[in-house]
Design a protein around this motif. Structure first.
Motif, PDB file in Angstrom:
ATOM      1  N   GLN A  13     -14.944   4.706  13.406  1.00 16.57           N
ATOM      2  CA  GLN A  13     -14.500   4.159  14.673  1.00 16.57           C
ATOM      3  C   GLN A  13     -12.977   4.105  14.732  1.00 16.57           C
ATOM      4  O   GLN A  13     -12.314   3.959  13.712  1.00 16.57           O
ATOM      5  CB  GLN A  13     -15.061   2.756  14.873  1.00 16.57           C
ATOM      6  CG  GLN A  13     -16.571   2.722  15.081  1.00 16.57           C
ATOM      7  CD  GLN A  13     -17.059   1.347  15.463  1.00 16.57           C
ATOM      8  OE1 GLN A  13     -16.362   0.348  15.265  1.00 16.57           O
ATOM      9  NE2 GLN A  13     -18.263   1.277  15.999  1.00 16.57           N
ATOM     10  N   ALA A  14     -12.462   4.236  15.919  1.00 22.19           N
ATOM     11  CA  ALA A  14     -11.014   4.145  16.103  1.00 22.19           C
ATOM     12  C   ALA A  14     -10.551   2.737  15.727  1.00 22.19           C
ATOM     13  O   ALA A  14     -11.335   1.789  15.708  1.00 22.19           O
ATOM     14  CB  ALA A  14     -10.651   4.456  17.548  1.00 22.19           C
ATOM     15  N   TRP A  15      -9.282   2.653  15.434  1.00 21.73           N
ATOM     16  CA  TRP A  15      -8.627   1.401  15.057  1.00 21.73           C
ATOM     17  C   TRP A  15      -9.160   0.852  13.746  1.00 21.73           C
ATOM     18  O   TRP A  15      -8.883  -0.290  13.400  1.00 21.73           O
ATOM     19  CB  TRP A  15      -8.750   0.360  16.165  1.00 21.73           C
ATOM     20  CG  TRP A  15      -8.226   0.886  17.459  1.00 21.73           C
ATOM     21  CD1 TRP A  15      -8.954   1.221  18.557  1.00 21.73           C
ATOM     22  CD2 TRP A  15      -6.874   1.211  17.775  1.00 21.73           C
ATOM     23  NE1 TRP A  15      -8.128   1.711  19.534  1.00 21.73           N
ATOM     24  CE2 TRP A  15      -6.855   1.719  19.083  1.00 21.73           C
ATOM     25  CE3 TRP A  15      -5.656   1.125  17.069  1.00 21.73           C
ATOM     26  CZ2 TRP A  15      -5.683   2.142  19.712  1.00 21.73           C
ATOM     27  CZ3 TRP A  15      -4.498   1.535  17.694  1.00 21.73           C
ATOM     28  CH2 TRP A  15      -4.509   2.037  18.993  1.00 21.73           C
ATOM     29  N   GLY A  16      -9.913   1.644  13.007  1.00 25.38           N
ATOM     30  CA  GLY A  16     -10.348   1.255  11.681  1.00 25.38           C
ATOM     31  C   GLY A  16      -9.511   1.967  10.642  1.00 25.38           C
ATOM     32  O   GLY A  16      -8.551   2.668  10.956  1.00 25.38           O
ATOM     33  N   SER A  17      -9.861   1.791   9.374  1.00 24.76           N
ATOM     34  CA  SER A  17      -9.111   2.401   8.286  1.00 24.76           C
ATOM     35  C   SER A  17      -9.979   3.393   7.526  1.00 24.76           C
ATOM     36  O   SER A  17     -11.193   3.215   7.414  1.00 24.76           O
ATOM     37  CB  SER A  17      -8.606   1.327   7.315  1.00 24.76           C
ATOM     38  OG  SER A  17      -7.710   0.455   7.939  1.00 24.76           O
ATOM     39  N   LEU A  18      -9.315   4.418   7.027  1.00 23.93           N
ATOM     40  CA  LEU A  18     -10.008   5.456   6.266  1.00 23.93           C
ATOM     41  C   LEU A  18      -9.033   6.013   5.247  1.00 23.93           C
ATOM     42  O   LEU A  18      -7.849   6.172   5.551  1.00 23.93           O
ATOM     43  CB  LEU A  18     -10.483   6.571   7.191  1.00 23.93           C
ATOM     44  CG  LEU A  18     -11.293   7.703   6.570  1.00 23.93           C
ATOM     45  CD1 LEU A  18     -12.665   7.181   6.148  1.00 23.93           C
ATOM     46  CD2 LEU A  18     -11.438   8.854   7.558  1.00 23.93           C
ATOM     47  N   ARG A  19      -9.494   6.302   4.050  1.00 24.97           N
ATOM     48  CA  ARG A  19      -8.636   6.897   3.043  1.00 24.97           C
ATOM     49  C   ARG A  19      -9.198   8.239   2.598  1.00 24.97           C
ATOM     50  O   ARG A  19     -10.339   8.302   2.123  1.00 24.97           O
ATOM     51  CB  ARG A  19      -8.459   5.990   1.830  1.00 24.97           C
ATOM     52  CG  ARG A  19      -7.387   6.532   0.874  1.00 24.97           C
ATOM     53  CD  ARG A  19      -7.111   5.596  -0.287  1.00 24.97           C
ATOM     54  NE  ARG A  19      -8.132   5.685  -1.319  1.00 24.97           N
ATOM     55  CZ  ARG A  19      -7.947   5.240  -2.556  1.00 24.97           C
ATOM     56  NH1 ARG A  19      -6.787   4.681  -2.911  1.00 24.97           N
ATOM     57  NH2 ARG A  19      -8.918   5.331  -3.447  1.00 24.97           N
ATOM     58  N   LEU A  20      -8.404   9.261   2.752  1.00 24.82           N
ATOM     59  CA  LEU A  20      -8.758  10.577   2.260  1.00 24.82           C
ATOM     60  C   LEU A  20      -8.186  10.751   0.857  1.00 24.82           C
ATOM     61  O   LEU A  20      -7.109  10.239   0.550  1.00 24.82           O
ATOM     62  CB  LEU A  20      -8.206  11.667   3.177  1.00 24.82           C
ATOM     63  CG  LEU A  20      -8.602  11.597   4.650  1.00 24.82           C
ATOM     64  CD1 LEU A  20      -8.008  12.778   5.412  1.00 24.82           C
ATOM     65  CD2 LEU A  20     -10.101  11.553   4.819  1.00 24.82           C
ATOM     66  N   SER A  21      -8.915  11.486   0.045  1.00 27.27           N
ATOM     67  CA  SER A  21      -8.460  11.792  -1.308  1.00 27.27           C
ATOM     68  C   SER A  21      -8.451  13.290  -1.510  1.00 27.27           C
ATOM     69  O   SER A  21      -9.238  14.018  -0.901  1.00 27.27           O
ATOM     70  CB  SER A  21      -9.389  11.152  -2.348  1.00 27.27           C
ATOM     71  OG  SER A  21      -9.428   9.759  -2.215  1.00 27.27           O
ATOM     72  N   CYS A  22      -7.577  13.737  -2.384  1.00 23.14           N
ATOM     73  CA  CYS A  22      -7.506  15.150  -2.735  1.00 23.14           C
ATOM     74  C   CYS A  22      -7.290  15.239  -4.238  1.00 23.14           C
ATOM     75  O   CYS A  22      -6.243  14.820  -4.746  1.00 23.14           O
ATOM     76  CB  CYS A  22      -6.379  15.836  -1.992  1.00 23.14           C
ATOM     77  SG  CYS A  22      -6.060  17.526  -2.545  1.00 23.14           S
ATOM     78  N   ALA A  23      -8.275  15.768  -4.919  1.00 27.47           N
ATOM     79  CA  ALA A  23      -8.194  15.910  -6.370  1.00 27.47           C
ATOM     80  C   ALA A  23      -7.770  17.324  -6.741  1.00 27.47           C
ATOM     81  O   ALA A  23      -8.365  18.296  -6.273  1.00 27.47           O
ATOM     82  CB  ALA A  23      -9.542  15.589  -7.001  1.00 27.47           C
ATOM     83  N   VAL A 118     -13.414  10.716  15.028  1.00 26.33           N
ATOM     84  CA  VAL A 118     -13.089   9.371  15.470  1.00 26.33           C
ATOM     85  C   VAL A 118     -13.881   9.042  16.724  1.00 26.33           C
ATOM     86  O   VAL A 118     -13.849   9.799  17.705  1.00 26.33           O
ATOM     87  CB  VAL A 118     -11.575   9.241  15.757  1.00 26.33           C
ATOM     88  CG1 VAL A 118     -11.238   7.817  16.188  1.00 26.33           C
ATOM     89  CG2 VAL A 118     -10.772   9.618  14.519  1.00 26.33           C
ATOM     90  N   SER A 119     -14.577   7.934  16.699  1.00 25.68           N
ATOM     91  CA  SER A 119     -15.327   7.476  17.874  1.00 25.68           C
ATOM     92  C   SER A 119     -14.593   6.301  18.502  1.00 25.68           C
ATOM     93  O   SER A 119     -14.098   5.417  17.821  1.00 25.68           O
ATOM     94  CB  SER A 119     -16.741   7.058  17.482  1.00 25.68           C
ATOM     95  OG  SER A 119     -16.700   5.960  16.590  1.00 25.68           O
ATOM     96  N   SER A 120     -14.531   6.299  19.807  1.00 26.11           N
ATOM     97  CA  SER A 120     -13.803   5.232  20.515  1.00 26.11           C
ATOM     98  C   SER A 120     -14.675   4.014  20.737  1.00 26.11           C
ATOM     99  O   SER A 120     -15.877   4.054  20.560  1.00 26.11           O
ATOM    100  CB  SER A 120     -13.278   5.763  21.835  1.00 26.11           C
ATOM    101  OG  SER A 120     -14.346   6.220  22.622  1.00 26.11           O
TER     102      SER A 120
END
Length: 120
Positions: A13-23, A118-120
């Motif tokens: 959802q929008a206005w939330g947090s997300l962490r992408l990782s790259c190994a 992302v969903s509003s």
């Protein structure tokens, strides 16, 4: 050679947090600058953020500055992209990139990408 594998994408959802990782794997000792790019449907791939080898220098595209944060853990050969206060226009496939040179030289290695919706 260096291989990059992204993870952490998905539908959020929008206005939330997300962490992408790259190994990173392979000749990781050669990696200097690392970065993130993204590509939305019908649009060209665009720069998002980059970080120097030491981690002391980071640079962002204007539209994400203050909302996204790039960081790296060289002990884990991993770079992260913390995405806060996401907007619908942030939806894209996010690609990790790396180079054996400083950030101004461009990137030589690329991951396959991870989808962020992302969903509003």
């Amino acid at each position: 050679q260096v291989q990059l594998v992204e993870s952490g994408g998905g539908l959020v959802q929008a206005w939330g947090s997300l962490r992408l990782s790259c190994a990173a794997s392979g000749r990781t000792v050669s990696i200097d600058c690392m970065g993130w790019f993204r590509q939305a449907p019908g649009r060209e791939r665009e720069f998002v953020a980059q970080i120097s080898r030491s981690g002391d220098s980071a640079y962002y595209r204007a539209s994400v500055k203050g909302r996204f944060a790039i960081s790296r853990d060289d002990g884990k050969d991993t770079v992260y992209l913390q995405m806060n206060s996401r907007k619908t226009e942030d939806a894209a496939v996010y690609y990790c990139a790396a180079t054996a040179y400083v950030c101004t030289r461009g990137f030589d290695y690329w991951g396959e990408g991870t989808q962020v919706t992302v969903s509003s």
